[in-house]
Design an enzyme around this catalytic site. Structure first.
Site, mmCIF file in Angstrom:
data_model
loop_
_atom_site.group_PDB
_atom_site.id
_atom_site.type_symbol
_atom_site.label_atom_id
_atom_site.label_comp_id
_atom_site.label_asym_id
_atom_site.label_seq_id
_atom_site.Cartn_x
_atom_site.Cartn_y
_atom_site.Cartn_z
ATOM 1 N N ARG A 31 0.782 -1.251 0.000
ATOM 2 C CA ARG A 31 0.000 0.000 0.000
ATOM 3 C C ARG A 31 0.804 1.287 0.000
ATOM 4 O O ARG A 31 0.232 2.357 -0.166
ATOM 5 C CB ARG A 31 -0.968 -0.009 1.191
ATOM 6 C CG ARG A 31 -2.173 -0.895 0.945
ATOM 7 C CD ARG A 31 -2.980 -1.075 2.202
ATOM 8 N NE ARG A 31 -2.201 -1.834 3.174
ATOM 9 C CZ ARG A 31 -2.649 -2.219 4.371
ATOM 10 N NH1 ARG A 31 -3.857 -1.899 4.746
ATOM 11 N NH2 ARG A 31 -1.889 -2.917 5.183
ATOM 12 N N ARG A 40 -5.449 -2.510 -6.665
ATOM 13 C CA ARG A 40 -6.240 -3.171 -5.630
ATOM 14 C C ARG A 40 -7.697 -2.699 -5.702
ATOM 15 O O ARG A 40 -8.624 -3.492 -5.548
ATOM 16 C CB ARG A 40 -5.647 -2.850 -4.275
ATOM 17 C CG ARG A 40 -6.351 -3.475 -3.091
ATOM 18 C CD ARG A 40 -5.610 -3.028 -1.843
ATOM 19 N NE ARG A 40 -6.093 -3.595 -0.618
ATOM 20 C CZ ARG A 40 -7.013 -3.031 0.138
ATOM 21 N NH1 ARG A 40 -7.584 -1.902 -0.238
ATOM 22 N NH2 ARG A 40 -7.365 -3.603 1.272
ATOM 23 N N ASP A 77 -0.573 -14.349 -0.187
ATOM 24 C CA ASP A 77 -0.549 -14.211 1.272
ATOM 25 C C ASP A 77 -0.278 -15.573 1.896
ATOM 26 O O ASP A 77 -0.582 -16.609 1.296
ATOM 27 C CB ASP A 77 -1.877 -13.661 1.789
ATOM 28 C CG ASP A 77 -1.700 -13.065 3.172
ATOM 29 O OD1 ASP A 77 -1.260 -11.904 3.265
ATOM 30 O OD2 ASP A 77 -1.958 -13.763 4.169
ATOM 31 N N TYR A 154 -2.832 -18.034 13.496
ATOM 32 C CA TYR A 154 -4.029 -17.436 12.877
ATOM 33 C C TYR A 154 -5.197 -18.416 12.882
ATOM 34 O O TYR A 154 -6.346 -18.032 13.080
ATOM 35 C CB TYR A 154 -3.716 -17.001 11.437
ATOM 36 C CG TYR A 154 -2.870 -15.748 11.376
ATOM 37 C CD1 TYR A 154 -3.444 -14.492 11.509
ATOM 38 C CD2 TYR A 154 -1.495 -15.820 11.188
ATOM 39 C CE1 TYR A 154 -2.674 -13.326 11.459
ATOM 40 C CE2 TYR A 154 -0.712 -14.673 11.131
ATOM 41 C CZ TYR A 154 -1.304 -13.431 11.271
ATOM 42 O OH TYR A 154 -0.539 -12.295 11.231
HETATM 43 O O1 CP3 Z 1 6.387 -9.374 0.210
HETATM 44 C C1 CP3 Z 1 5.568 -9.220 -0.718
HETATM 45 O O2 CP3 Z 1 5.496 -8.178 -1.399
HETATM 46 C C2 CP3 Z 1 4.698 -10.404 -1.112
HETATM 47 C C3 CP3 Z 1 3.370 -10.421 -0.651
HETATM 48 C C4 CP3 Z 1 3.034 -10.783 0.776
HETATM 49 C C5 CP3 Z 1 1.847 -10.312 1.394
HETATM 50 N N1 CP3 Z 1 1.719 -10.949 2.609
HETATM 51 C C6 CP3 Z 1 0.902 -9.368 0.797
HETATM 52 C C7 CP3 Z 1 -0.044 -8.669 1.667
HETATM 53 C C8 CP3 Z 1 3.660 -11.651 1.680
HETATM 54 C C9 CP3 Z 1 4.993 -12.373 1.552
HETATM 55 C C10 CP3 Z 1 2.808 -11.735 2.822
HETATM 56 C C11 CP3 Z 1 3.094 -12.613 3.975
HETATM 57 C C12 CP3 Z 1 2.291 -12.486 5.201
HETATM 58 N N2 CP3 Z 1 0.927 -12.301 5.314
HETATM 59 C C13 CP3 Z 1 2.803 -12.651 6.502
HETATM 60 C C14 CP3 Z 1 4.246 -12.982 6.834
HETATM 61 C C15 CP3 Z 1 5.108 -11.790 6.758
HETATM 62 C C16 CP3 Z 1 4.901 -10.806 7.882
HETATM 63 O O3 CP3 Z 1 4.477 -9.696 7.561
HETATM 64 O O4 CP3 Z 1 5.226 -11.158 9.026
HETATM 65 C C17 CP3 Z 1 1.735 -12.500 7.408
HETATM 66 C C18 CP3 Z 1 1.829 -12.570 8.921
HETATM 67 C C19 CP3 Z 1 0.565 -12.297 6.636
HETATM 68 C C20 CP3 Z 1 -0.843 -12.160 7.127
HETATM 69 C C21 CP3 Z 1 -1.402 -10.860 6.738
HETATM 70 N N3 CP3 Z 1 -1.780 -10.522 5.458
HETATM 71 C C22 CP3 Z 1 -1.615 -9.737 7.574
HETATM 72 C C23 CP3 Z 1 -1.303 -9.672 9.058
HETATM 73 C C24 CP3 Z 1 -2.167 -8.734 6.750
HETATM 74 C C25 CP3 Z 1 -2.672 -7.391 7.148
HETATM 75 C C26 CP3 Z 1 -1.501 -6.466 7.223
HETATM 76 C C27 CP3 Z 1 -1.837 -5.063 6.816
HETATM 77 O O5 CP3 Z 1 -0.864 -4.382 6.469
HETATM 78 O O6 CP3 Z 1 -3.018 -4.680 6.843
HETATM 79 C C28 CP3 Z 1 -2.214 -9.230 5.420
HETATM 80 C C29 CP3 Z 1 -2.661 -8.508 4.224
HETATM 81 C C30 CP3 Z 1 -1.629 -8.253 3.186
HETATM 82 N N4 CP3 Z 1 -0.815 -9.214 2.680
HETATM 83 C C31 CP3 Z 1 -1.392 -7.024 2.500
HETATM 84 C C32 CP3 Z 1 -0.410 -7.284 1.537
HETATM 85 C C33 CP3 Z 1 0.151 -6.341 0.498
HETATM 86 C C34 CP3 Z 1 -2.135 -5.711 2.724
HETATM 87 C C35 CP3 Z 1 -3.445 -5.938 2.043
HETATM 88 C C36 CP3 Z 1 -4.112 -4.720 1.506
HETATM 89 O O7 CP3 Z 1 -3.845 -4.320 0.370
HETATM 90 O O8 CP3 Z 1 -4.967 -4.241 2.249
#
Ligand code: CP3
Length: 357
Positions: A31, A40, A77, A154
């Site tokens: 974002r 998105r 994700d 989770y």
């Molecule tokens: O690194 C990258 O660019 C690849 C994409 C990627 C995403 N999530 C996209 C995403 C990867 C590798 C992840 C891994 C992920 N997802 C983890 C492990 C890494 C870490 O951060 O510790 C975890 C714990 C998740 C679970 C998850 N997904 C959470 C907690 C959230 C919300 C976080 C937030 O910022 O709101 C997501 C959503 C998510 N996954 C987003 C993105 C770009 C934000 C979604 C959006 O556009 O609203």
């Protein structure tokens, strides 16, 4: 399949000579980029973005169009796997990820089964193949998964948690149940990662975002043991090319030696450890990936460059370092400072490498 034109990232992971320290950023497609927010919006939601291979490919490539990054990471994700196990993933605005059917009952836990990566997870494999085609051999593509323990957090909590009360209660009261969840999840993840490799992923990363909340013994028994199980089951070579595996336990600094002994090729570091000291501890066994504090990116480009150089200096001479942040890039980061970061790492690191191309 031939090696990508810029294979600096793969060489650094295998501790082969490089000309400069390669870098990519966790959550590099996210974002903080206005073009990501635009795509998105077009997709309708984050999950629909993950499930549409053309749009997932588009956002994967966006940070590479802006910055001289040395690797692409699949846009998806970690929670796609429990979703495919039937838990019903959804994202509610401002609340982060949630499951409709968290694992609360013994019968539901006993019912868990390994999902077919080419069944309910086919959309991930389609995205991997599409991204590989679009990259056209420019930089390597990283596939990924969550660690079984992080996924179990989770699955049992039903979403993010401050105290991990439910999963830790299960760990101490009913370790047999948690071990069952972790076992089925580890098998699921092996099939999932191997399918990503078959579909074109050239390196893989295991995100153990919550392993660091565990007590010393519990980390070994409930997180690292299952990471090891995954590494034992992974395809490690395809078409004559090695597929390096990176393990990132956030908060795992105290356990570096045992993580480095898990069978991985590289260990991801968060920002709490000095990378030079980490290298002295485990750098003869594995490559290191990290570890700039992502909060530094809220500062000016000059400060960002200065702090990035400190990480490069701390690692010192020779290969085996992939520069990254210590955790994902924040949505409040200004896209301009990332330009300064990439330039600082690439230029400043050349003095530490004398490799002929
Ligand atoms: O690194 C990258 O660019 C690849 C994409 C990627 C995403 N999530 C996209 C995403 C990867 C590798 C992840 C891994 C992920 N997802 C983890 C492990 C890494 C870490 O951060 O510790 C975890 C714990 C998740 C679970 C998850 N997904 C959470 C907690 C959230 C919300 C976080 C937030 O910022 O709101 C997501 C959503 C998510 N996954 C987003 C993105 C770009 C934000 C979604 C959006 O556009 O609203």
């Amino acid at each position: 399949m031939a090696r990508p034109k810029n294979d600096t990232f793969l060489r650094a992971l295998m501790r082969q000579p490089v000309e400069y320290t390669p870098l990519w950023l966790m959550r590099q497609a996210g974002r903080y980029l206005p073009e990501y927010c635009e795509t998105r919006k077009r997709a309708g939601s984050f999950l629909q973005l993950c499930k549409n291979k053309d749009l997932a490919t588009e956002v994967t490539l966006q940070p590479l169009a802006r910055y001289d990054l040395d690797a692409a990471i699949l846009f998806s994700d970690i929670l796609t796997v429990p979703d495919a196990m039937g838990l019903g993933l959804y994202f509610s605005e401002g609340e982060g990820p949630r499951f409709e059917r968290p694992l609360r009952e013994e019968w539901a836990i006993r019912d868990l089964a390994v999902p077919d990566p080419y069944g309910p997870l086919r959309y991930v494999m389609d995205a991997v193949s599409e991204i590989r085609r679009a990259l056209d051999g420019s930089v390597p593509l990283i596939g990924f998964t969550g660690s079984p323990f992080t996924l179990a957090c989770y699955m049992v909590e039903g979403g993010s948690s401050d105290d991990y009360r439910r999963v830790k209660t299960m760990l101490y009261e009913r370790p047999d149940l948690l071990h069952h969840i972790l076992n089925v999840t580890a098998q699921s993840v092996v099939a999932y990662l191997n399918a990503q490799i078959e579909s074109g992923a050239q390196a893989v990363m295991i995100f153990d975002s919550w392993g660091g909340v565990l007590a010393h013994d519990a980390y070994q028994e409930f997180s690292l043991a299952y990471i090891r199980q995954i590494l034992d089951g992974l395809i490690r070579e395809k078409d004559g090319e090695k597929i390096p595996a990176i393990v990132f336990t956030k908060g795992g600094g105290l356990w570096l030696e045992s993580i480095a002994d898990s069978g991985c090729d590289a260990v991801g570091l968060d920002w709490t450890v000095d990378i030079g000291s980490a290298r002295a501890r485990v750098g003869h066994k594995v490559a290191l990936q990290g570890n700039l504090d992502p909060s530094i990116l809220f500062a000016s480009p000059e400060v960002v460059a200065r702090e990035a150089k400190k990480v490069v200096d701390s690692y010192g001479h020779g290969t085996g370092h992939v520069f990254n942040l210590g955790h994902g890039i924040s949505q409040y980061t200004s896209p301009e400072v990332v330009t300064a970061l990439v330039k600082a790492v690439h230029e400043h690191s050349r003095q530490y490498h004398q490799a002929a191309a």
